[in-house]
Design a protein around this motif. Structure first.
Motif, PDB file in Angstrom:
ATOM      1  N   SER A 194       6.683  56.394  35.063  1.00 29.62           N
ATOM      2  CA  SER A 194       5.652  55.617  35.000  1.00 29.62           C
ATOM      3  C   SER A 194       5.182  55.822  33.089  1.00 29.62           C
ATOM      4  O   SER A 194       6.418  55.562  32.154  1.00 29.62           O
ATOM      5  N   GLY A 195       4.299  54.888  32.662  1.00 33.81           N
ATOM      6  CA  GLY A 195       3.847  54.630  31.552  1.00 33.81           C
ATOM      7  C   GLY A 195       4.176  52.358  31.659  1.00 33.81           C
ATOM      8  O   GLY A 195       3.969  52.591  33.258  1.00 33.81           O
ATOM      9  N   ILE A 196       4.087  52.475  30.490  1.00 36.54           N
ATOM     10  CA  ILE A 196       4.478  50.482  30.349  1.00 36.54           C
ATOM     11  C   ILE A 196       5.777  50.643  30.186  1.00 36.54           C
ATOM     12  O   ILE A 196       6.404  50.810  29.278  1.00 36.54           O
ATOM     13  N   LYS A 197       6.014  48.699  30.391  1.00 35.82           N
ATOM     14  CA  LYS A 197       7.175  48.320  31.128  1.00 35.82           C
ATOM     15  C   LYS A 197       6.384  46.993  30.584  1.00 35.82           C
ATOM     16  O   LYS A 197       5.983  46.494  31.071  1.00 35.82           O
ATOM     17  N   ILE A 198       7.041  46.207  29.377  1.00 39.34           N
ATOM     18  CA  ILE A 198       6.539  44.967  29.057  1.00 39.34           C
ATOM     19  C   ILE A 198       7.810  44.135  28.947  1.00 39.34           C
ATOM     20  O   ILE A 198       9.097  44.507  28.223  1.00 39.34           O
ATOM     21  N   ILE A 199       7.925  42.804  28.990  1.00 36.03           N
ATOM     22  CA  ILE A 199       9.066  42.106  29.089  1.00 36.03           C
ATOM     23  C   ILE A 199       8.022  40.685  28.456  1.00 36.03           C
ATOM     24  O   ILE A 199       7.400  40.413  28.682  1.00 36.03           O
ATOM     25  N   ASP A 200       8.572  40.384  27.397  1.00 34.90           N
ATOM     26  CA  ASP A 200       7.750  39.289  26.775  1.00 34.90           C
ATOM     27  C   ASP A 200       9.112  38.546  25.561  1.00 34.90           C
ATOM     28  O   ASP A 200      10.170  39.151  25.537  1.00 34.90           O
ATOM     29  N   SER A 201       8.158  37.624  25.093  1.00 35.55           N
ATOM     30  CA  SER A 201       9.031  36.989  24.365  1.00 35.55           C
ATOM     31  C   SER A 201       7.922  36.563  23.047  1.00 35.55           C
ATOM     32  O   SER A 201       6.927  36.234  23.251  1.00 35.55           O
ATOM     33  N   LYS A 202       8.912  36.715  21.954  1.00 32.45           N
ATOM     34  CA  LYS A 202       7.503  36.105  20.729  1.00 32.45           C
ATOM     35  C   LYS A 202       8.607  35.118  20.049  1.00 32.45           C
ATOM     36  O   LYS A 202       8.674  35.076  18.786  1.00 32.45           O
ATOM     37  N   LEU A 203       9.146  33.881  20.568  1.00 34.23           N
ATOM     38  CA  LEU A 203      10.431  33.634  19.930  1.00 34.23           C
ATOM     39  C   LEU A 203       9.170  31.900  20.014  1.00 34.23           C
ATOM     40  O   LEU A 203      10.104  31.012  19.192  1.00 34.23           O
ATOM     41  N   GLY A 204       8.107  31.937  20.290  1.00 38.70           N
ATOM     42  CA  GLY A 204       6.790  30.653  19.761  1.00 38.70           C
ATOM     43  C   GLY A 204       7.009  29.896  20.520  1.00 38.70           C
ATOM     44  O   GLY A 204       6.541  29.427  21.186  1.00 38.70           O
ATOM     45  N   THR A 205       8.633  28.597  19.991  1.00 37.88           N
ATOM     46  CA  THR A 205       8.280  27.690  20.571  1.00 37.88           C
ATOM     47  C   THR A 205       8.926  28.540  22.549  1.00 37.88           C
ATOM     48  O   THR A 205       8.941  26.743  23.274  1.00 37.88           O
ATOM     49  N   ARG A 206       9.853  28.975  22.650  1.00 38.27           N
ATOM     50  CA  ARG A 206      10.351  29.588  24.458  1.00 38.27           C
ATOM     51  C   ARG A 206       9.519  30.634  24.663  1.00 38.27           C
ATOM     52  O   ARG A 206      10.078  31.850  24.031  1.00 38.27           O
ATOM     53  N   ALA A 207       9.821  30.518  25.789  1.00 41.47           N
ATOM     54  CA  ALA A 207       9.401  31.688  26.593  1.00 41.47           C
ATOM     55  C   ALA A 207      10.478  32.327  26.855  1.00 41.47           C
ATOM     56  O   ALA A 207      10.781  33.962  26.826  1.00 41.47           O
ATOM     57  N   ASP A 208      11.479  32.136  27.366  1.00 40.67           N
ATOM     58  CA  ASP A 208      13.268  31.610  27.608  1.00 40.67           C
ATOM     59  C   ASP A 208      13.910  32.495  26.434  1.00 40.67           C
ATOM     60  O   ASP A 208      13.182  32.883  25.139  1.00 40.67           O
ATOM     61  N   MET A 209      15.354  32.804  26.919  1.00 36.54           N
ATOM     62  CA  MET A 209      16.053  33.366  26.192  1.00 36.54           C
ATOM     63  C   MET A 209      16.551  35.109  26.010  1.00 36.54           C
ATOM     64  O   MET A 209      17.547  35.092  27.089  1.00 36.54           O
ATOM     65  N   TYR A 210      15.327  35.454  25.765  1.00 36.54           N
ATOM     66  CA  TYR A 210      16.340  36.799  26.187  1.00 36.54           C
ATOM     67  C   TYR A 210      15.103  37.200  27.200  1.00 36.54           C
ATOM     68  O   TYR A 210      16.242  38.459  27.759  1.00 36.54           O
ATOM     69  N   GLN A 211      14.809  37.283  27.782  1.00 41.74           N
ATOM     70  CA  GLN A 211      13.903  37.749  27.999  1.00 41.74           C
ATOM     71  C   GLN A 211      12.964  36.295  29.185  1.00 41.74           C
ATOM     72  O   GLN A 211      12.696  35.362  28.913  1.00 41.74           O
ATOM     73  N   THR A 212      13.190  36.020  30.098  1.00 46.64           N
ATOM     74  CA  THR A 212      12.322  35.436  31.186  1.00 46.64           C
ATOM     75  C   THR A 212      11.326  35.517  31.449  1.00 46.64           C
ATOM     76  O   THR A 212      11.217  36.652  32.391  1.00 46.64           O
ATOM     77  N   PRO A 213      10.549  34.480  31.565  1.00 51.23           N
ATOM     78  CA  PRO A 213       8.755  34.841  32.588  1.00 51.23           C
ATOM     79  C   PRO A 213       8.750  34.919  33.914  1.00 51.23           C
ATOM     80  O   PRO A 213       8.020  34.074  34.974  1.00 51.23           O
ATOM     81  N   VAL A 214       9.919  35.304  34.390  1.00 49.78           N
ATOM     82  CA  VAL A 214      10.132  35.788  36.196  1.00 49.78           C
ATOM     83  C   VAL A 214       9.966  36.532  37.093  1.00 49.78           C
ATOM     84  O   VAL A 214      10.867  37.606  35.799  1.00 49.78           O
ATOM     85  N   PHE A 215       9.326  37.397  37.780  1.00 49.98           N
ATOM     86  CA  PHE A 215      10.099  38.752  38.240  1.00 49.98           C
ATOM     87  C   PHE A 215      10.132  39.219  39.698  1.00 49.98           C
ATOM     88  O   PHE A 215       9.400  38.211  40.903  1.00 49.98           O
ATOM     89  N   PHE A 216      10.510  39.687  40.492  1.00 54.53           N
ATOM     90  CA  PHE A 216      10.430  40.122  41.333  1.00 54.53           C
ATOM     91  C   PHE A 216       9.872  41.844  41.398  1.00 54.53           C
ATOM     92  O   PHE A 216      10.615  42.505  40.355  1.00 54.53           O
ATOM     93  N   LEU A 217       9.246  42.379  41.953  1.00 56.71           N
ATOM     94  CA  LEU A 217       8.177  43.296  42.284  1.00 56.71           C
ATOM     95  C   LEU A 217       8.310  43.907  43.966  1.00 56.71           C
ATOM     96  O   LEU A 217       7.808  43.459  44.450  1.00 56.71           O
ATOM     97  N   SER A 218       9.535  44.887  43.872  1.00 49.71           N
ATOM     98  CA  SER A 218      10.087  44.944  45.217  1.00 49.71           C
ATOM     99  C   SER A 218       8.877  45.992  45.211  1.00 49.71           C
ATOM    100  O   SER A 218       8.745  47.410  44.296  1.00 49.71           O
ATOM    101  N   LEU A 219       8.293  46.484  46.690  1.00 50.15           N
ATOM    102  CA  LEU A 219       7.346  47.758  47.033  1.00 50.15           C
ATOM    103  C   LEU A 219       7.894  49.002  47.625  1.00 50.15           C
ATOM    104  O   LEU A 219       8.738  48.551  48.765  1.00 50.15           O
ATOM    105  N   ASN A 220       7.578  49.971  47.789  1.00 52.99           N
ATOM    106  CA  ASN A 220       8.127  50.880  48.469  1.00 52.99           C
ATOM    107  C   ASN A 220       9.600  51.090  48.019  1.00 52.99           C
ATOM    108  O   ASN A 220      10.264  52.455  47.849  1.00 52.99           O
ATOM    109  N   LYS A 221      10.866  50.282  48.721  1.00 58.43           N
ATOM    110  CA  LYS A 221      12.484  49.907  48.614  1.00 58.43           C
ATOM    111  C   LYS A 221      12.633  48.833  47.780  1.00 58.43           C
ATOM    112  O   LYS A 221      11.862  48.002  48.120  1.00 58.43           O
ATOM    113  N   PRO A 222      13.582  48.842  47.382  1.00 62.59           N
ATOM    114  CA  PRO A 222      14.598  47.556  47.042  1.00 62.59           C
ATOM    115  C   PRO A 222      14.666  46.604  48.016  1.00 62.59           C
ATOM    116  O   PRO A 222      14.926  46.923  49.141  1.00 62.59           O
TER     117      PRO A 222
END
Ligand code: GLA
Length: 723
Positions: A194-222
């Motif tokens: 519960s609560g907020i999980k944030i994945i983000d970038s603050k690198l300016g020119t780049r989305a990726d590097m430390y975190q990547t703007p892609v994800f899977f979200l599985s429902l009920n079970k992996p």
């Protein structure tokens, strides 16, 4: 009577334009298997009624009732959770309410339908349009938002999500990807709490590097490759992004995606439109494999330049020469490219700068003229020479950047992002140009346009971006500094769009110190990307595996180099599962290695349509076993290529049969090992099996020697075939 009329409407109009009598307007965003359904409540607000597999009976959508899932939550009144949108009106009022106004649906082509839903604040001339582009056959939905107003003065935007999706499952499993330079796309899965999980970038020119703007979200079970309910999502934005997952007190989840609101308050003038980037997602109830195939098919049509066309194989010189080359050396490398049998030679960094020659990475960036001392006859002579020998010629640029040691910096210090009152902070000895400034946009566009005008037969560009924004101040934006991160990216896209307008089919690789900038915001202007500077083949098994979840193989550049200590066969087989190329000293190869490579390129040229355009089936994950197996199957299910990599074995490791996927159970196939270095590694080569057998019983494919590999060509056997 009313019910009958509703049923009649549903049957005659399908789900388009349905208005149920009792409660609400239903607005469906539909693909072949999925529906994202909105409804309008009695309070005139827009609610998300459903996201998932389509029902068999369209009539039943109207019975669903409305959950309290307000589609695009605003801030300042009754919503006390993370908002999709937060604004301050011209009169300083910080609240926003959004009510439904109207919706429209328009067919863009045979597969794509655009749905737009207009919402408006009853108290202010402030409106939000939610846009959904549904690619029917590919099962992919692109979602973005437009914000506009006609208030008396500017409005400040604080949050401006591309999308807000609601989920109501018993549990949620998030698969995310993180990394660093040379460690891209490391996969992690966790149960959301519960609560907020944030994945983000603050690198300016780049989305990726430390975190990547892609994800899977599985429902009920992996979920795994073939089972489980999930969405695969990605944001098409190359700068600061934010993916927020908020699990509330009722175990409902809201996924909010968009440009990162961090330090980015945006001033929106009356009558101007603020458009967010697209959030692209697919829903599957058959696991990650299907989700990836949906995204791949979508990307080949809508996400890449010429996604349905062939790519060029190439020899690059970065890892073999670094900055140390001249005309004679390059001519030798052209010969090597010809010897190998690739289509193109790609000249990397180090060819430009005269007052400050680019002899290493601390000078020359910004001065895009050939270094006379190094290349006395210029680029044109190189192109001509390469062409005469029989290969095309491509070139590296890093157009958004400048070294302080450059003529550009001396001439235009006002074009550089840096604070007027602080010392400059360098990343790789360089600074970022101020792409919010139209003059800088013209300059950056001119780098490619001038090169192409002077050398029309330049056949390929590698566009690099080796620095983040570490000096976040734009001389051009003056009092609007909080718009820097967003306006930088918008400026960048303006330049890329101009390049594509004039050179629509020029092959271009997107690179950012490896995979620092891989996203569908930029990829729609590129044919391929450089996934990582790490070309060690063992590392590449994992890196390429990670990218394969979201990007088709034709876009993932995989070069055979000398970084890793594995056999040439292993390195070749790993690169061959993506867009294969070379960055290796060909003159150091033994005659056997050269012959092996020439044959591998021949094999690749014969099979690359299956690898680039076929359906990908990931059979065994390197995250699960000390091996990795994947295969591509063409649409007709008549040809497949399988790659099996044995990684670092542990004592006692044994492998079960590999069960193939994606074949036709009724067809018969000949299985043949290719890329054989010394002797076959697969004992059952040149045998025939039914598709049924290959998928139910499978084959013992993986070798039990660390860092070894097997490539199988699988061909439908027709009755008349005698081989
Ligand atoms: C970056 C790229 C490399 C290479 C160098 C050149 O690091 O990722 O592939 O082009 O720049 O400086």
């Amino acid at each position: 009577m009313m019910k009958k009329i509703t049923l009649f409407l549903l049957l005659t109009l399908g789900l388009q334009q349905i208005m149920t009598a009792q409660t609400a307007i239903l607005i469906p965003v539909e693909t072949k298997r999925t529906i994202l359904l909105y409804s309008v409540g009695k309070d005139q607000k827009l609610y998300q009624s459903y996201l998932g597999t389509k029902l068999q009976q369209a009539t039943e959508y109207s019975d669903m009732g409305t959950k309290n899932f307000e589609s695009y939550l605003s801030a300042g009144t009754s919503n006390l959770f993370e908002p999709a949108i937060r604004v301050r009106h011209a009169d300083n009022n910080p609240s926003l309410e959004l009510q439904y106004v109207s919706y429209q649906q328009k067919k863009i082509n045979d597969s794509i339908t655009l749905t737009t839903i207009k919402l408006k604040d009853p108290q202010y001339p402030f409106e939000v349009v939610l846009n959904f582009k549904a690619s029917f056959n590919e099962d992919v939905i692109e979602q973005w938002t437009e914000i506009r107003h006609t208030e008396k003065k500017a409005v400040t935007l604080y949050n401006f999500a591309s999308s807000m999706l609601h989920f109501d499952a018993s549990a949620y499993w998030l698969t995310q990807f993180h990394g660093n330079w040379a460690e891209e796309m490391r996969m992690q899965e966790s149960k959301l709490t519960s609560g907020i999980k944030i994945i983000d970038s603050k690198l300016g020119t780049r989305a990726d590097m430390y975190q990547t703007p892609v994800f899977f979200l599985s429902l009920n079970k992996p979920s795994d490759e073939t089972s489980g309910e999930l969405i695969a999502g990605t944001l098409a934005w190359s700068g600061n992004f934010q993916l927020a997952f908020e699990l509330d007190e009722l175990n409902s989840l809201r996924v909010i995606t968009g440009m990162n609101p961090y330090a980015s308050e945006y001033t929106l003038q009356p009558d101007k439109v603020f458009t967010t980037p697209s959030f692209i997602f697919t829903y599957s109830n058959k696991g990650k494999g299907e989700a990836s195939r949906n995204l791949h098919s979508w990307a080949r049509k809508n996400g890449l330049i010429d996604g349905d066309k062939p790519r060029l194989t190439l020899l690059n010189n970065w890892e073999t020469t670094f900055f140390n080359f001249d005309e004679t050396k390059l001519n030798g490398l052209f010969d090597d490219a010809v010897k190998l049998g690739v289509d193109l030679f790609l000249l990397d960094d180090g060819w430009f700068g005269n007052k400050y020659p680019r002899a290493n990475d601390n000078a020359g960036l910004g001065d895009w003229q050939e270094t006379k001392t190094k290349l006395p006859n210029g680029i044109e002579a190189l192109i001509k020479s390469a062409e005469q020998k029989g290969v095309k010629f491509g070139i590296w640029i890093e157009p958004e950047m400048v070294n302080p040691k450059s003529e550009l910096y001396e001439k235009h210090p006002e074009w550089v992002l840096r604070f007027p009152n602080r010392s400059e902070k360098y990343f790789r000895n360089q600074l970022v140009l101020d792409l919010t400034n139209p003059q800088v946009q013209d300059f950056v566009y001119g780098i490619i346009d001038n090169l192409m005008t002077a050398h029309p037969s330049l056949a390929y560009f590698k566009w690099d971006c080796n620095s983040m924004i570490g000096n976040a101040y734009s001389p051009y934006l003056k009092d609007n500094q909080s718009q820097l991160y967003i306006d930088y990216d918008l400026g960048l896209y303006k330049v890329m769009a101009r390049v594509r307008e004039k050179y629509p089919h020029l092959p271009m690789m997107l690179c950012s110190g490896g995979g620092g900038r891989v996203d569908y915001g930029a990829m729609k202007y590129f044919t391929e990307f450089w996934p990582s500077d790490n070309t060690d083949a063992l590392e590449r098994v994992y890196i390429q595996w990670g990218y394969s979840y979201f990007y088709p193989s034709e876009a993932i550049c995989c070069h055979i180099t000398s970084w890793g200590s594995q056999s040439l066969k292993f390195r070749t087989d790993v690169a061959m599962s993506g867009k294969m190329g070379y960055d290796i000293q060909v003159n150091k190869m033994t005659p056997e290695e050269l012959k092996f490579s020439q044959d591998a390129i021949e094999n690749y040229k014969r099979l690359n349509t299956v690898i680039w355009q076929g359906d990908l089936f990931r059979l065994i994950s390197p995250y699960d076993e000390n091996r990795s197996v994947l295969m591509y199957v063409n649409k007709e299910k008549s040809k497949a290529v399988l790659f099996s990599y044995t990684l670092n074995l542990r004592y006692g490791d044994t492998f079960k049969n590999v069960l193939l996927q994606g074949l036709d159970p009724l067809k018969h196939y000949r299985v043949r090992e290719i890329n054989i270095a010394t002797k076959p590694a697969f004992k059952e080569t040149d045998k025939d099996y039914s598709g049924d057998y290959l998928m139910k019983i499978g084959l013992s494919i993986s070798s039990t020697q660390s860092l070894s590999s097997v490539v199988l060509e699988i061909t439908e056997k027709l009755e008349q075939d005698t081989w």
